[in-house]
Design a protein around this motif. Structure first.
Motif, PDB file in Angstrom:
ATOM      1  N   ASP A  74      66.189  27.587  23.117  1.00 16.99           N
ATOM      2  CA  ASP A  74      67.029  27.861  24.286  1.00 16.99           C
ATOM      3  C   ASP A  74      68.431  28.277  23.862  1.00 16.99           C
ATOM      4  O   ASP A  74      69.051  29.136  24.503  1.00 16.99           O
ATOM      5  N   GLU A  75      68.928  27.668  22.787  1.00 11.02           N
ATOM      6  CA  GLU A  75      70.246  28.049  22.275  1.00 11.02           C
ATOM      7  C   GLU A  75      70.213  29.462  21.711  1.00 11.02           C
ATOM      8  O   GLU A  75      71.169  30.237  21.874  1.00 11.02           O
ATOM      9  N   TYR A  76      69.109  29.800  21.048  1.00 14.47           N
ATOM     10  CA  TYR A  76      68.988  31.161  20.531  1.00 14.47           C
ATOM     11  C   TYR A  76      69.024  32.166  21.676  1.00 14.47           C
ATOM     12  O   TYR A  76      69.742  33.168  21.625  1.00 14.47           O
ATOM     13  N   GLN A  77      68.278  31.897  22.728  1.00 15.03           N
ATOM     14  CA  GLN A  77      68.254  32.819  23.874  1.00 15.03           C
ATOM     15  C   GLN A  77      69.633  32.894  24.540  1.00 15.03           C
ATOM     16  O   GLN A  77      70.074  33.982  24.958  1.00 15.03           O
ATOM     17  N   HIS A  93      69.151  40.955  13.947  1.00 12.02           N
ATOM     18  CA  HIS A  93      68.456  39.908  14.690  1.00 12.02           C
ATOM     19  C   HIS A  93      67.466  40.544  15.655  1.00 12.02           C
ATOM     20  O   HIS A  93      67.601  41.691  16.034  1.00 12.02           O
ATOM     21  N   LYS A  94      66.479  39.813  16.036  1.00 14.14           N
ATOM     22  CA  LYS A  94      65.325  40.231  16.834  1.00 14.14           C
ATOM     23  C   LYS A  94      64.328  41.020  15.985  1.00 14.14           C
ATOM     24  O   LYS A  94      63.146  40.702  15.954  1.00 14.14           O
ATOM     25  N   TRP A 134      72.607  32.585  23.124  1.00 10.27           N
ATOM     26  CA  TRP A 134      73.604  33.305  22.339  1.00 10.27           C
ATOM     27  C   TRP A 134      73.182  34.731  21.994  1.00 10.27           C
ATOM     28  O   TRP A 134      74.039  35.602  21.780  1.00 10.27           O
ATOM     29  N   TYR A 135      71.874  35.000  21.935  1.00 15.17           N
ATOM     30  CA  TYR A 135      71.421  36.324  21.496  1.00 15.17           C
ATOM     31  C   TYR A 135      70.710  37.128  22.576  1.00 15.17           C
ATOM     32  O   TYR A 135      70.330  38.268  22.349  1.00 15.17           O
ATOM     33  N   GLY A 136      70.494  36.518  23.734  1.00 12.74           N
ATOM     34  CA  GLY A 136      70.064  37.289  24.887  1.00 12.74           C
ATOM     35  C   GLY A 136      68.599  37.636  24.962  1.00 12.74           C
ATOM     36  O   GLY A 136      68.194  38.421  25.824  1.00 12.74           O
ATOM     37  N   ASN A 137      67.774  37.095  24.091  1.00 12.41           N
ATOM     38  CA  ASN A 137      66.329  37.334  24.178  1.00 12.41           C
ATOM     39  C   ASN A 137      65.571  36.100  23.708  1.00 12.41           C
ATOM     40  O   ASN A 137      66.070  35.318  22.877  1.00 12.41           O
ATOM     41  N   ALA A 138      64.382  35.909  24.240  1.00 16.31           N
ATOM     42  CA  ALA A 138      63.554  34.769  23.852  1.00 16.31           C
ATOM     43  C   ALA A 138      63.094  34.935  22.406  1.00 16.31           C
ATOM     44  O   ALA A 138      62.828  36.051  21.950  1.00 16.31           O
TER      45      ALA A 138
END
Length: 342
Positions: free
Chosen positions: A107-110, A78-79, A112-116
């Motif tokens: 916003d949910e992605y950020q 991811h990312k 749970w995964y810690g980045n925009a």
């Protein structure tokens, strides 16, 4: 007709599983294999078990000629995946195996995964890749987001039950055991043989596991209201397989009948006779998911158990199933191999 495909991230476990599956596919041919650290090596060097196949070498992504490529599998972290996919040709069909396009809300992605998220427009375009429930959308999609393997297991067990109303959706506990290949091929101290074998342990305590975001999104969509389940994963000293056990409030026979009806026409999802329990050893190396239902000793309580191979039905097999739909190929093509036993 033969379709040409590329695999980015071919040196990882899901990349290798894609190669294994596509090697027996009559309508798909691997034209390009992209890799980072393994670029310049042959498949035989990276994965000796695949040395019998006539395949292109692994190359940097920048060396791939996309002319004539019909579909790309992205088996990247991811990312990284969203960054790479953003630079691919806009007319290219893509099946992404990472987490980058699974969650519809940036916003949910950020969270749970810690980045925009850096490819929000593509995130909105992506179709969630749980094939049995998004078949029509996947058939017409350009970008499909493969599910998390844990998320797929839990949804196969619970999604029809939430949709039908046969269980109390405010009282769902999902206890899940996952094999170590789900953590990827990168070297990690806690995955060393001496530190993992001869025991298993809970991780991501308190429902902090990232796949929880998929459960929130998909179960709430099915129910038409907010649904939050109690979910706890465990890591087991096995190479492949996931066993998810759901504890629900609902009548066992009604739960079993609901699952039987929901999957009656699904080739890859098998609901076992009432009272039988599935095992990861019975789906190993296959694209099948087995589901068992039993009554608990407490009245009105039911146990639902689902088993699948995290690398196949939970990831690469699911990806190929979706690619078949996107390319207009029979959905089961290349995926009817029997499980490995013992």
């Amino acid at each position: 007709m033969t379709y040409s495909i590329a695999i980015l991230g071919a040196s990882g476990y899901t990349g290798a599983e894609l190669i294994r599956l596509i090697a027996g596919h009559p309508s798909i041919e691997i034209k390009a294999l992209g890799a980072f650290s393994k670029a310049g090596q042959t498949v035989a060097q990276v994965y000796p078990h695949l040395r019998h196949l006539d395949l292109p070498p692994m190359v940097p992504f920048s060396d791939i000629d996309w002319a004539g490529i019909d579909l790309c599998f992205c088996a990247l972290p991811h990312k990284t995946s969203q960054e790479v996919i953003s630079g691919l040709p806009r007319d290219l069909k893509i099946v992404d195996l990472s987490a980058d396009f699974r969650l519809r809300d940036p916003d949910e992605y950020q969270k749970w995964y810690g980045n925009a998220h850096s490819a929000v427009e593509m995130q909105r375009e992506a179709v969630y890749g749980l094939t049995e429930f998004y078949r029509d959308e996947i058939t017409n999609a350009r970008l499909v987001a493969g599910t998390g393997c844990n998320a797929a297991t839990g949804q196969f067990a619970l999604r029809p039950l939430i949709a039908s109303g046969v269980i109390d959706i405010d009282e769902i506990v999902l206890d899940l055991k996952a094999a170590v290949s789900g953590a990827g091929r990168a070297l990690k101290e806690n995955l060393l043989h001496a530190e993992l074998s001869e025991g298993y342990h809970a991780y991501a305590l308190g429902s902090t596991h990232r796949h929880q975001g998929e459960f929130d999104q998909e179960f709430s969509k099915v129910a038409g209201r907010d649904v939050r389940i109690q979910f706890q994963p465990h890591l087991i000293p096995a190479n492949r397989g996931i066993l998810g056990t759901a504890y629900v409030r609902g009548e066992a026979l009604a739960v079993h009948e609901t699952l039987v009806a929901a999957y009656a026409d699904e080739v890859f999802v098998e609901v076992l006779p009432f009272g039988e329990a599935p095992s990861t050893r019975h789906i190993r190396g296959s694209n099948f998911c087995h589901i068992g239902v039993a009554a608990d000793r407490l009245p009105g309580r039911t146990i639902v158990v689902a088993a699948l191979d995290n690398l196949t039905k939970g990831s690469s097999g699911q990806a190929l199933q979706n690619a078949n739909l996107m390319l207009g190929i029979e959905e089961t093509e290349g995926l009817m191999m029997a499980p490995l036993f013992p």
